[in-house]
Design an enzyme around this catalytic site. Structure first.
Site, PDB file in Angstrom:
ATOM      1  N   SER A   8       0.829  -1.206   0.000  1.00  0.00           N
ATOM      2  CA  SER A   8       0.000   0.000   0.000  1.00  0.00           C
ATOM      3  C   SER A   8       0.863   1.255   0.000  1.00  0.00           C
ATOM      4  O   SER A   8       1.660   1.480   0.911  1.00  0.00           O
ATOM      5  CB  SER A   8      -0.906   0.019   1.232  1.00  0.00           C
ATOM      6  OG  SER A   8      -1.473   1.310   1.373  1.00  0.00           O
ATOM      7  N   HIS A  32      -1.157  -1.257  -4.183  1.00  0.00           N
ATOM      8  CA  HIS A  32      -2.442  -0.929  -3.551  1.00  0.00           C
ATOM      9  C   HIS A  32      -2.541   0.584  -3.377  1.00  0.00           C
ATOM     10  O   HIS A  32      -1.673   1.207  -2.762  1.00  0.00           O
ATOM     11  CB  HIS A  32      -2.513  -1.651  -2.206  1.00  0.00           C
ATOM     12  CG  HIS A  32      -3.813  -1.513  -1.479  1.00  0.00           C
ATOM     13  ND1 HIS A  32      -4.908  -2.308  -1.748  1.00  0.00           N
ATOM     14  CD2 HIS A  32      -4.198  -0.686  -0.469  1.00  0.00           C
ATOM     15  CE1 HIS A  32      -5.901  -1.983  -0.933  1.00  0.00           C
ATOM     16  NE2 HIS A  32      -5.494  -0.995  -0.147  1.00  0.00           N
ATOM     17  N   ASP A  34      -4.800   3.575  -1.917  1.00  0.00           N
ATOM     18  CA  ASP A  34      -5.890   3.905  -1.002  1.00  0.00           C
ATOM     19  C   ASP A  34      -6.459   5.277  -1.333  1.00  0.00           C
ATOM     20  O   ASP A  34      -5.823   6.297  -1.093  1.00  0.00           O
ATOM     21  CB  ASP A  34      -5.378   3.884   0.445  1.00  0.00           C
ATOM     22  CG  ASP A  34      -5.134   2.470   0.941  1.00  0.00           C
ATOM     23  OD1 ASP A  34      -6.058   1.642   0.833  1.00  0.00           O
ATOM     24  OD2 ASP A  34      -4.019   2.186   1.422  1.00  0.00           O
ATOM     25  N   MET A  36      -9.096   7.989  -0.433  1.00  0.00           N
ATOM     26  CA  MET A  36      -9.940   8.405   0.709  1.00  0.00           C
ATOM     27  C   MET A  36     -10.444   9.821   0.460  1.00  0.00           C
ATOM     28  O   MET A  36      -9.690  10.674   0.000  1.00  0.00           O
ATOM     29  CB  MET A  36      -9.123   8.387   2.002  1.00  0.00           C
ATOM     30  CG  MET A  36      -8.446   7.057   2.295  1.00  0.00           C
ATOM     31  SD  MET A  36      -7.653   7.096   3.914  1.00  0.00           S
ATOM     32  CE  MET A  36      -6.793   5.528   3.900  1.00  0.00           C
ATOM     33  N   HIS A  65      -8.388   0.887  -3.897  1.00  0.00           N
ATOM     34  CA  HIS A  65      -9.305   0.642  -2.782  1.00  0.00           C
ATOM     35  C   HIS A  65     -10.025   1.957  -2.501  1.00  0.00           C
ATOM     36  O   HIS A  65      -9.436   2.877  -1.944  1.00  0.00           O
ATOM     37  CB  HIS A  65      -8.470   0.159  -1.578  1.00  0.00           C
ATOM     38  CG  HIS A  65      -9.248  -0.023  -0.324  1.00  0.00           C
ATOM     39  ND1 HIS A  65      -8.641  -0.144   0.909  1.00  0.00           N
ATOM     40  CD2 HIS A  65     -10.585  -0.125  -0.090  1.00  0.00           C
ATOM     41  CE1 HIS A  65      -9.569  -0.313   1.838  1.00  0.00           C
ATOM     42  NE2 HIS A  65     -10.743  -0.301   1.264  1.00  0.00           N
ATOM     43  N   MET A  67     -12.180   4.224  -0.574  1.00  0.00           N
ATOM     44  CA  MET A  67     -12.829   4.525   0.706  1.00  0.00           C
ATOM     45  C   MET A  67     -13.483   5.886   0.555  1.00  0.00           C
ATOM     46  O   MET A  67     -13.019   6.895   1.105  1.00  0.00           O
ATOM     47  CB  MET A  67     -11.777   4.497   1.834  1.00  0.00           C
ATOM     48  CG  MET A  67     -11.333   3.081   2.177  1.00  0.00           C
ATOM     49  SD  MET A  67      -9.737   3.045   3.028  1.00  0.00           S
ATOM     50  CE  MET A  67      -8.644   3.171   1.619  1.00  0.00           C
ATOM     51  N   MET A 136     -11.660  -6.069   5.717  1.00  0.00           N
ATOM     52  CA  MET A 136     -10.782  -5.104   6.400  1.00  0.00           C
ATOM     53  C   MET A 136     -10.394  -5.640   7.772  1.00  0.00           C
ATOM     54  O   MET A 136     -11.255  -6.081   8.547  1.00  0.00           O
ATOM     55  CB  MET A 136     -11.499  -3.753   6.582  1.00  0.00           C
ATOM     56  CG  MET A 136     -11.719  -2.958   5.301  1.00  0.00           C
ATOM     57  SD  MET A 136     -10.215  -2.553   4.396  1.00  0.00           S
ATOM     58  CE  MET A 136      -9.299  -1.574   5.607  1.00  0.00           C
ATOM     59  N   ASP A 174      -6.614  -6.394   4.632  1.00  0.00           N
ATOM     60  CA  ASP A 174      -5.982  -5.077   4.546  1.00  0.00           C
ATOM     61  C   ASP A 174      -6.026  -4.419   5.919  1.00  0.00           C
ATOM     62  O   ASP A 174      -7.103  -4.205   6.467  1.00  0.00           O
ATOM     63  CB  ASP A 174      -6.741  -4.237   3.510  1.00  0.00           C
ATOM     64  CG  ASP A 174      -6.169  -2.837   3.340  1.00  0.00           C
ATOM     65  OD1 ASP A 174      -5.087  -2.552   3.893  1.00  0.00           O
ATOM     66  OD2 ASP A 174      -6.804  -2.029   2.634  1.00  0.00           O
ATOM     67  N   GLY A 176      -2.803  -3.662   9.129  1.00  0.00           N
ATOM     68  CA  GLY A 176      -2.018  -4.311  10.180  1.00  0.00           C
ATOM     69  C   GLY A 176      -1.448  -5.658   9.769  1.00  0.00           C
ATOM     70  O   GLY A 176      -1.128  -6.480  10.626  1.00  0.00           O
TER      71      GLY A 176
END
Ligand code: DX5
Ligand code: ZN
Length: 230
Positions: A8, A32, A34, A36, A65, A67, A136, A174, A176
């Site tokens: 990511s 990846h 992200d 947002m 991804h 969000m 998630m 996805d 941690g």
């Protein structure tokens, strides 16, 4: 399928994205991205123009991804901008079937994501419309959060739903996901692993990708080398 690793870029240096992507280009399966919007999640990152630019500067397929609060409006545009996979959130989509079909029609793989508090069972009937299910393992919005163990039973149930469905649907985790948690995710049935901090926070991001893939493969009981494409 051999495990696939999707680093990511949320954990990368946003001012040096092309270089950061190059650091994992020969070894990662995906990049990846992200997206947002500050509404669906309390953070704001990047959008279409950056995806279109990245597309020109990395050979890695982009795993977007979303969000965002209105994925029905924007998801097909990410596919058109060159994303190889576009994942929308079940909590945000108002017409998921139509949107997933539009993503596929635009030439990308279609992903459906569920937050930690969202059950996966209500989406079982949508599996024929989906190429990847994303469970998630943190509340979305930020990188570097601790893995939520409470989600592992859902990863197992998602794998069972996919097996019952019988089609080829990838199962992504996805949040941690690092040395300590990736094995448990693989053992629970995940086969695509997003890793932000664990890759771009490492001294040698390429070696970090390889190491995660070996750990995941060992936990899943398969070979640990190769590209990950099985
Ligand atoms: C969180 C994002 C993740 C994030 C993961 O909302 O969806 O992709 O980058 O970062 P790490 O691996 O650091 O938890
Ligand atoms: Zn993500």
């Amino acid at each position: 399928m051999n495990p696939q690793i999707s680093p990511s870029i949320l954990a990368a240096d946003f001012a040096r994205l092309a270089d950061e992507a190059a650091a994992v280009a020969g070894v990662a399966d995906w990049l990846h991205v992200d997206v947002m919007d500050g509404h669906f999640v309390p953070n704001l990152t990047i959008g279409l123009p950056v995806v279109a630019s990245l597309r020109k500067h990395t050979p890695l397929p982009l795993d977007c991804h979303l969000m965002i609060a209105d994925p029905d409006r924007w998801a097909p545009e990410y596919a058109a901008a060159g994303a190889r996979n576009v994942t929308i959130h079940a909590e945000a989509a108002t017409a998921p079937v139509r949107t997933l079909r539009m993503i596929r029609a635009a030439g990308a793989r279609a992903g459906l994501a569920v937050n930690p508090g969202t059950p996966v069972e209500p989406y079982a009937d949508l599996l024929p419309e989906v190429d990847m299910l994303l469970v998630m393992t943190v509340e979305p919005g930020f990188g570097g959060q601790p893995f939520l163990d409470l989600v592992l039973p859902k990863v197992r149930r998602a794998r069972e739903l996919i097996s019952r469905h019988g089609g080829e649907v990838w199962l992504q985790v996805d949040g941690g996901v690092g040395d300590e948690t990736i094995g448990r995710c693989a053992e629970a049935g995940a086969d695509v692993f997003v890793a932000g901090t664990a890759v771009f926070g490492a001294q040698d991001p390429a070696a970090a990708v390889q190491r995660r893939r070996s750990v995941a493969a060992a936990a899943a009981g398969g070979p640990g080398d190769g590209s990950g494409h099985g």
